[in-house]
Each structure stands twice: as C-alpha cells, then as structure tokens.
Write a protein that holds these residues in place. Sequence first.
Motif, PDB file in Angstrom:
ATOM      1  N   ALA A 180       0.819  -1.212   0.000  1.00 38.73           N
ATOM      2  CA  ALA A 180       0.000   0.000   0.000  1.00 38.73           C
ATOM      3  C   ALA A 180       0.853   1.261   0.000  1.00 38.73           C
ATOM      4  CB  ALA A 180      -0.925  -0.016   1.222  1.00 38.73           C
ATOM      5  N   ASP A 181       2.019   1.227   0.650  1.00 33.76           N
ATOM      6  CA  ASP A 181       2.889   2.406   0.656  1.00 33.76           C
ATOM      7  C   ASP A 181       3.366   2.746  -0.759  1.00 33.76           C
ATOM      8  OD1 ASP A 181       2.601   2.591   3.362  1.00 33.76           O
ATOM      9  OD2 ASP A 181       4.429   1.472   3.809  1.00 33.76           O
ATOM     10  N   ARG A 182       3.723   1.707  -1.540  1.00 33.79           N
ATOM     11  CA  ARG A 182       4.193   1.953  -2.907  1.00 33.79           C
ATOM     12  C   ARG A 182       3.053   2.491  -3.782  1.00 33.79           C
ATOM     13  NH1 ARG A 182       4.674  -0.545  -7.893  1.00 33.79           N
ATOM     14  NH2 ARG A 182       6.680  -0.175  -8.968  1.00 33.79           N
ATOM     15  N   ARG A 183       1.865   1.901  -3.627  1.00 35.19           N
ATOM     16  CA  ARG A 183       0.730   2.387  -4.424  1.00 35.19           C
ATOM     17  C   ARG A 183       0.397   3.837  -4.084  1.00 35.19           C
ATOM     18  NH1 ARG A 183      -1.014  -2.910  -3.231  1.00 35.19           N
ATOM     19  NH2 ARG A 183      -2.237  -2.167  -1.471  1.00 35.19           N
ATOM     20  N   ALA A 184       0.478   4.184  -2.796  1.00 33.83           N
ATOM     21  CA  ALA A 184       0.185   5.566  -2.407  1.00 33.83           C
ATOM     22  C   ALA A 184       1.241   6.531  -2.946  1.00 33.83           C
ATOM     23  CB  ALA A 184       0.103   5.661  -0.883  1.00 33.83           C
TER      24      ALA A 184
END
Length: 470
Positions: A73-77
């Motif tokens: 989720a951190d990379r997608r954000a």
Amino acid sequence: MPNTILLRIDALGLEAFQGGESPPARLASFAAGERDAFIDWLRRQPRKARYRMLVDLADECHETETLPRTRGADRRALIGRRLAAWYPQACYARADTLAIDRKANTEQILFSGLARPAGADVWTKALRDAGCSCERLVPASELIAHALPGPARLIVSHSRAGMRLTLVAGHTARLSRLVESTGHPGNAEWQHEIERTLQYANKLQLQAGEAAAEHSGGHLQVAVLAAGSPHAAEAQPHPLDPTGTDSTRPSAAATDSSELLLAWLSRAPHKLGWPGPSPDTAFPLRHARKLAFGAGVLLFAGGTGIAAMHWQTAQNAEASHAALQRETARLQHELAEFTAAHAGLDAPPARIIGTIQQVANERGRVITPLDVLRPIADGLDHAPGLALQTLEWSPAPAGAEPALARVKMKLSPDAGTLLQSSISAHAAIETIVAHLAGRGARLIDTHTDAGGDTHVELLLASHPARVAPQ
C-alpha cells in the motif's frame, strides 16, 4: 478480428477503421467537435463490436524519477501521489519500473501520460454515452516501443497529425514529441526538428546513465518508420544519418505510418496503454438485459437461502426455549425440596451462607499495621547493616491461610555497619528471612537488582509463633 473497430484520434478529430482487414478499411471520419455525430454512429454499429483506440496527440509527457523502494500500500500511495503531481487525470497515465538499486534501496520509475487529457477525454466520454467501452487505449509512442524494441534510438514516424519523434530504449518509450507542422519530409524545418530532438535525447540518455548500443559520432541512431505492410509487425525502420547532407531523403519515402500503427493496435496485448476513465463501470448498454437476468437469478437464490436460514434459526430458537423451560422447572423443584428440608432453621439457608461469606471477607480485609510492622522491625533488629527502603503489604491471596498479609520490602546494605559487624549483605538477608520464618512467615521470592538492593517477598502469619529466648 472482424468485430473489432479501431479508432484513431488526433488534434484534427477521429477516424474509425475496421479491424481484421489489410489494410484497415476506413468506416467513418469525424472532425474535432463532431461528438454527437460520433455517438449516433456508434449506436448504429453491431452490438458485439469491440473498440480499441490509438491516441496520436501532442500532449504526451514522459518523466523519470528515482524514488525510495517501498512495497504494498505504501508503494501504491507513493506512485499515486507522483501520478497526480504530473498528470491531471490518472486514467490517462501509467508508471513503469525501469531499474531497482538494491544497495541504495531505490527504484527508478518512468511516468508517462497526457499532460492535457481533454483531447482524448471528449472521445472516450462519447463512447461511454453511447453505451460502449474501450478495451484498449494506447498512445502511439507506446505502440512503437512495443513493436520495435532494441537499442536506444530515435524513431521518426509520420501521420496526418504531423511528425512524431520517439526515443525508444528496450521496450520503453522514454520521450515522444509530435511536431504538428513540419511541411514535406526533407525540408529544413523537418531536419531542424530532428536534430533538436536528438540533442535533447542524447542528454536524457546521459543523465539516465545509459549507453546506446549504436552511436554515430557520439549520437543516437535515428531511424525513419516508413510505410510498409501492416502484416509485418517486425518491420524495421530505415536508418537515417542526421548529420549527412543528403540523409534527409531516405531511400524509402517517409509517408503516413498510421496503417502500420493500426495493425499493431489490433494485436496489442492487454498490458499496453492506459486504463481509461472508469473502465470497470463503463459497461455497454447491450449487456443490461443479461445483467438484469443474472441479478434476478441471484436475488431469487439469495432470497431462498435467506428464508431457509431464518426458518432454521426459528426452529433452533424454539428448541432452545423448550430446553430452558425444562431446566428452570427442575431448578425450582430442587429449591422447593431444599427449603422444605431446612424449614426449622431460624433463617433461610441462603441468608446464613451469605452472612458467613461476608464475615469471612471482612475479616480477611482487616490488617492492623502493627501486625505487619512489628515482625518486620524485629527482623531488622536481628540483621544489622540493612536499611529498609520501601515496604508494602496487601491481604493474603485466597487459599494462603493462615497467612495474614503478603509483604514486599526493599532492603539496601549499609557498608559501614556491615564492616563493623564483620558480616556480608547476603548473610544479613538470610538472618532476617530466617527470623521471620521462625515467626511463621513463608518466603515467596528474593532477588538483588543491579543497584545492589535486595527485594524480599513473603507471607506473614496471622498469629506469629513465639521465638524462644536465646
């Protein structure tokens, strides 16, 4: 693919071609601003027709960034924030990983998309308004990079929109420019735009730390995508030397390469292109009847299942209620028998038992401070050289009778007193513990902390045993 319609959009408007034919047959053409006419034309097409769109606009933008390597989720954000920073609408953009540096824990990402999406948005919205959806939305630069992979080079292609200059490295387009007015291929303006773009592309390659497989005097190779057979997906562009005086006129005339791009579009894999606006919700209207029928079947099956579940729940509740009534009757019968057997007592059995428990609890809670302090003080008198730092007590836990209280104390050694009495701190601790044990106390735990203080935990007896005089 007879049911596929290929759409090509540029600044001049939209062209529609029949897929599966060589060359693709033109079905219709709409100028910029003829959106309503395009919607009417779409509604007259076969219901099973599928649509793919080639975007040939001058608004493509490519940016390369090195970001911290993250996952999930951190990379997608993080990627979502960067896409929003570069492009107004994320549905006309994408992010591709170019390289990963595991030592520096970074990731090099190429962001590509439309800096001004209005030119494409007007036609994609018309598709949705007509009840159609676009299964592929691919820019011209990405089609060229996918069909002509290889060493880094600048590929020149032409269409009615103008001359497109695309920097291809591997399978990726790193740069794409559309020069809308260059005149006839071979004039001075055409040559100037190629040389100008080539200088910028060379700088871009050097900044990325990449070397082209083929250089000519320190320059990237330039190739012209000439019109060829649309069947030949492996068609190679003709090399062009931008520094030569006669190289502006290649052996094969540079003509419109739209047919070749449309042929590549018809065979484009799913991974190419942009997602487009709301691809998951833009269902064709022709599927409404099937969706309604499926929804009806699901509602019927769901209603039947819910009714069966409620019936089973009601049956279980009724059985539980009957069992509870039987248990209540049994307990009432036992209470009546118990009351009759003890009818001669002055008070009901429940009241007597409750009073006894209350008295026992109250007696257990009452601890006179002297009952705790007196044995502790006596023990300290028998163990010179120890100083009492802290002392706390609480009622003895249940089942520890005849213990009165649970005592915790912290003792620190007095070096001067111990030296005079010629005993060690450990021996002094053993002395006080032994003294308290002689009075009925039970040791629970003893340990010394890093500061040299000793923690002692024990149970004091409610009636300490008498210690024989020595």
